[in-house]
Design a protein around this motif. Sequence first.
Motif, PDB file in Angstrom:
ATOM      1  N   HIS A  56       0.833  -1.201   0.000  1.00 19.62           N
ATOM      2  CA  HIS A  56       0.000   0.000   0.000  1.00 19.62           C
ATOM      3  C   HIS A  56       0.872   1.257   0.000  1.00 19.62           C
ATOM      4  O   HIS A  56       0.626   2.211  -0.757  1.00 19.62           O
ATOM      5  N   ALA A  57       1.882   1.255   0.883  1.00 20.44           N
ATOM      6  CA  ALA A  57       2.742   2.432   1.031  1.00 20.44           C
ATOM      7  C   ALA A  57       3.532   2.709  -0.248  1.00 20.44           C
ATOM      8  O   ALA A  57       3.635   3.858  -0.702  1.00 20.44           O
ATOM      9  N   VAL A  58       4.090   1.648  -0.854  1.00 24.27           N
ATOM     10  CA  VAL A  58       4.903   1.816  -2.072  1.00 24.27           C
ATOM     11  C   VAL A  58       4.033   2.294  -3.231  1.00 24.27           C
ATOM     12  O   VAL A  58       4.406   3.221  -3.966  1.00 24.27           O
ATOM     13  N   VAL A  59       2.861   1.686  -3.405  1.00 28.20           N
ATOM     14  CA  VAL A  59       1.961   2.080  -4.498  1.00 28.20           C
ATOM     15  C   VAL A  59       1.500   3.520  -4.312  1.00 28.20           C
ATOM     16  O   VAL A  59       1.467   4.310  -5.265  1.00 28.20           O
ATOM     17  N   PHE A  60       1.145   3.886  -3.072  1.00 28.94           N
ATOM     18  CA  PHE A  60       0.726   5.253  -2.779  1.00 28.94           C
ATOM     19  C   PHE A  60       1.825   6.241  -3.145  1.00 28.94           C
ATOM     20  O   PHE A  60       1.577   7.271  -3.804  1.00 28.94           O
ATOM     21  N   ALA A  61       3.057   5.922  -2.737  1.00 29.86           N
ATOM     22  CA  ALA A  61       4.180   6.823  -3.010  1.00 29.86           C
ATOM     23  C   ALA A  61       4.442   6.951  -4.509  1.00 29.86           C
ATOM     24  O   ALA A  61       4.648   8.059  -5.025  1.00 29.86           O
ATOM     25  N   LEU A  62       4.424   5.839  -5.225  1.00 32.83           N
ATOM     26  CA  LEU A  62       4.718   5.871  -6.658  1.00 32.83           C
ATOM     27  C   LEU A  62       3.662   6.660  -7.430  1.00 32.83           C
ATOM     28  O   LEU A  62       3.987   7.440  -8.337  1.00 32.83           O
ATOM     29  N   ILE A  63       2.393   6.481  -7.068  1.00 38.08           N
ATOM     30  CA  ILE A  63       1.317   7.172  -7.791  1.00 38.08           C
ATOM     31  C   ILE A  63       1.363   8.676  -7.532  1.00 38.08           C
ATOM     32  O   ILE A  63       1.216   9.484  -8.447  1.00 38.08           O
ATOM     33  N   VAL A  64       1.603   9.070  -6.290  1.00 36.10           N
ATOM     34  CA  VAL A  64       1.674  10.505  -5.986  1.00 36.10           C
ATOM     35  C   VAL A  64       2.898  11.122  -6.660  1.00 36.10           C
ATOM     36  O   VAL A  64       2.838  12.246  -7.176  1.00 36.10           O
ATOM     37  N   GLN A  65       4.024  10.378  -6.697  1.00 36.49           N
ATOM     38  CA  GLN A  65       5.212  10.915  -7.359  1.00 36.49           C
ATOM     39  C   GLN A  65       5.004  11.034  -8.864  1.00 36.49           C
ATOM     40  O   GLN A  65       5.523  11.951  -9.498  1.00 36.49           O
ATOM     41  N   LEU A  66       4.237  10.121  -9.447  1.00 39.80           N
ATOM     42  CA  LEU A  66       3.911  10.247 -10.861  1.00 39.80           C
ATOM     43  C   LEU A  66       3.075  11.500 -11.114  1.00 39.80           C
ATOM     44  O   LEU A  66       3.264  12.205 -12.102  1.00 39.80           O
ATOM     45  N   SER A  67       2.181  11.791 -10.192  1.00 37.73           N
ATOM     46  CA  SER A  67       1.388  13.020 -10.283  1.00 37.73           C
ATOM     47  C   SER A  67       2.293  14.247 -10.154  1.00 37.73           C
ATOM     48  O   SER A  67       2.103  15.249 -10.857  1.00 37.73           O
ATOM     49  N   CYS A  68       3.263  14.176  -9.250  1.00 36.76           N
ATOM     50  CA  CYS A  68       4.229  15.280  -9.095  1.00 36.76           C
ATOM     51  C   CYS A  68       5.013  15.488 -10.387  1.00 36.76           C
ATOM     52  O   CYS A  68       5.290  16.621 -10.786  1.00 36.76           O
ATOM     53  N   LEU A  69       5.368  14.390 -11.037  1.00 40.88           N
ATOM     54  CA  LEU A  69       6.078  14.478 -12.311  1.00 40.88           C
ATOM     55  C   LEU A  69       5.224  15.163 -13.354  1.00 40.88           C
ATOM     56  O   LEU A  69       5.695  16.001 -14.128  1.00 40.88           O
ATOM     57  N   ALA A  70       3.927  14.819 -13.378  1.00 41.23           N
ATOM     58  CA  ALA A  70       3.004  15.443 -14.332  1.00 41.23           C
ATOM     59  C   ALA A  70       2.871  16.941 -14.074  1.00 41.23           C
ATOM     60  O   ALA A  70       2.645  17.718 -15.006  1.00 41.23           O
ATOM     61  N   MET A  71       3.007  17.346 -12.826  1.00 41.64           N
ATOM     62  CA  MET A  71       2.905  18.764 -12.469  1.00 41.64           C
ATOM     63  C   MET A  71       4.235  19.509 -12.607  1.00 41.64           C
ATOM     64  O   MET A  71       4.341  20.685 -12.292  1.00 41.64           O
ATOM     65  N   GLY A  72       5.262  18.796 -13.095  1.00 44.70           N
ATOM     66  CA  GLY A  72       6.557  19.441 -13.320  1.00 44.70           C
ATOM     67  C   GLY A  72       7.398  19.647 -12.078  1.00 44.70           C
ATOM     68  O   GLY A  72       8.375  20.387 -12.105  1.00 44.70           O
ATOM     69  N   LEU A  73       7.053  18.974 -10.981  1.00 50.11           N
ATOM     70  CA  LEU A  73       7.767  19.199  -9.727  1.00 50.11           C
ATOM     71  C   LEU A  73       9.167  18.595  -9.712  1.00 50.11           C
ATOM     72  O   LEU A  73       9.971  18.926  -8.839  1.00 50.11           O
ATOM     73  N   TYR A  74       9.462  17.707 -10.655  1.00 47.68           N
ATOM     74  CA  TYR A  74      10.806  17.140 -10.741  1.00 47.68           C
ATOM     75  C   TYR A  74      11.573  17.688 -11.940  1.00 47.68           C
ATOM     76  O   TYR A  74      12.594  17.132 -12.333  1.00 47.68           O
ATOM     77  N   ASP A  75      11.054  18.759 -12.513  1.00 49.96           N
ATOM     78  CA  ASP A  75      11.755  19.453 -13.586  1.00 49.96           C
ATOM     79  C   ASP A  75      12.862  20.289 -12.950  1.00 49.96           C
ATOM     80  O   ASP A  75      12.597  21.182 -12.142  1.00 49.96           O
ATOM     81  N   SER A  76      14.113  20.010 -13.313  1.00 50.08           N
ATOM     82  CA  SER A  76      15.241  20.717 -12.688  1.00 50.08           C
ATOM     83  C   SER A  76      15.232  22.209 -13.002  1.00 50.08           C
ATOM     84  O   SER A  76      15.903  22.991 -12.328  1.00 50.08           O
ATOM     85  N   LYS A  77      14.465  22.618 -14.042  1.00 50.28           N
ATOM     86  CA  LYS A  77      14.418  24.035 -14.410  1.00 50.28           C
ATOM     87  C   LYS A  77      13.095  24.691 -14.029  1.00 50.28           C
ATOM     88  O   LYS A  77      12.704  25.700 -14.602  1.00 50.28           O
ATOM     89  N   LEU A  78      12.408  24.091 -13.069  1.00 44.18           N
ATOM     90  CA  LEU A  78      11.147  24.663 -12.600  1.00 44.18           C
ATOM     91  C   LEU A  78      11.407  26.001 -11.914  1.00 44.18           C
ATOM     92  O   LEU A  78      12.172  26.078 -10.962  1.00 44.18           O
ATOM     93  N   ARG A  79      10.752  27.056 -12.403  1.00 37.22           N
ATOM     94  CA  ARG A  79      10.933  28.386 -11.819  1.00 37.22           C
ATOM     95  C   ARG A  79       9.665  28.774 -11.080  1.00 37.22           C
ATOM     96  O   ARG A  79       8.779  29.406 -11.641  1.00 37.22           O
ATOM     97  N   GLU A  80       9.556  28.357  -9.855  1.00 37.62           N
ATOM     98  CA  GLU A  80       8.390  28.647  -9.032  1.00 37.62           C
ATOM     99  C   GLU A  80       8.853  29.029  -7.631  1.00 37.62           C
ATOM    100  O   GLU A  80       9.834  28.487  -7.120  1.00 37.62           O
ATOM    101  N   ASN A  81       8.124  29.970  -7.013  1.00 37.08           N
ATOM    102  CA  ASN A  81       8.384  30.258  -5.613  1.00 37.08           C
ATOM    103  C   ASN A  81       7.696  29.199  -4.760  1.00 37.08           C
ATOM    104  O   ASN A  81       7.066  28.274  -5.271  1.00 37.08           O
TER     105      ASN A  81
END
Length: 469
Positions: A56-81
């Motif tokens: 449960h914990a691993v699946v939860f983490a992977l799915i939320v991180q995939l959502s973070c990826l879709a939102m650009g949160l792991y983009d090294s050039k993200l320019r956000e405050n």
Amino acid sequence: MSSPKFRDLSAGSKSLVLIEFVCFAGALLLSLYFNSFLHFVEHDTQAIALNVLFIHAVVFALIVQLSCLAMGLYDSKLRENLRGVFRRLLVSVAIGFFIVSLLNPIYGSGALAIELLATASLISLFMVSGVRYITLQIDFFGLNKRNILVLGAGERASIIEKRMRRDVDRQGFFMHGFVVMNGDADHGIVNENRITLDSSLVNYALEHQIDEIVVANDERRENLPVDELFACKIRGVEITEILDFIERETGQIAVNLIYPSWVIYSNGFASSNHLRNTLDWVFNATMGFFLFLVTWPVMLITALLIKLEDGLKAPIFYSQERVGLDGQAFNIIKFRSMRIDAEKNGAQMASKNDDRTTRIGKAIRKYRIDELPQIYNVMLGDMGFVGPRPERPEFVQQLIKNIPYFNERHNVKPGLTGWAQLKYPYGATEKDSLEKLKYDLYYIKHRSFMLDLLILIRTVEIVLFGKGR
């Protein structure tokens, strides 16, 4: 930006991914732990096997991180405050919670109460927000940056200075300086550190702890210190050609620097994945069918709005000839976003703030809704979901004459979205076409299922945040 492989990320980026994975997984386990004492949710977690809880914990983490990826949160050039990051993180966790809730019944008797999943989502939001606050306050991504020395200070080397002049463009390396070489153009490096070597290149590299040497001198014939580069190589210093360096760091191919031998010795621009090519239409048609099932209400509303704005006799769709795979022409279908007489003076490229665009057209272009009818083109096999955007024949003929390697983009099917659409803003000039070609060639050269998946989920960010043109 480099190819989306975990091993290619900088140490700081890898650390952030791993730390947040632990936070997301730990948040779910913490919600179960707190509930065992506080009993705020009536749920017997002791009846669930320990290994199932960890799943449960691993699946939860992977799915939320995939959502973070879709939102650009792991983009090294993200320019956000911090506020912008928190907003994206909030959307990511909400999407993750929704998907995990849909998957929860699959566990059967091992399913968790929705309240526990909601609690885990709330805990993870606070934990990862704290991590992000720390990474914004300190130079977290500066960990283990490569120390770069460029061999050359002329015209070719100046591409690096022009293309990667901002700190956000140098997330993965420190620029030590540019070595002046014989034959370099005088109008090359201007603002960077110019170095004139008094000792051997090997001694200088070892003395200053250089991790990588980028070969970028203008005149290589009899001016390239091959023996010294070889000595640096066997001492652990990485030697990189400037084309490969720009490709890796920017996610584009510098068309103006390409020479035939580089194309010959690289993997070229033709797809060699025969299985992928065979299954391409099946995959795209299946995705198109499901996308139609999800978006048909949006398309119906769009059609009604177009009729309301321009009258019942006004056309809803707009058909236009484009150039596709192997230079074959086909008709693309879009929702009409411009006035009926938009091309009364002949074909012309659309611009960012085009006054020919209708009020409804501006909205549907912003959220890419005008592209949805192209599902029909995907079904026919003229297009895929990911690939270079198809251009009109009138413009292609001129661009092939003026831009080298432009015709190489027709080695793959055009797409609804692409690498160039993610990396470059909307363009309407020949110069913009050149810049977009650099990203298109990168995509063709590195085309893979994982890169397509990255482009598709990053497109979600564009649609949700209205970053279309």
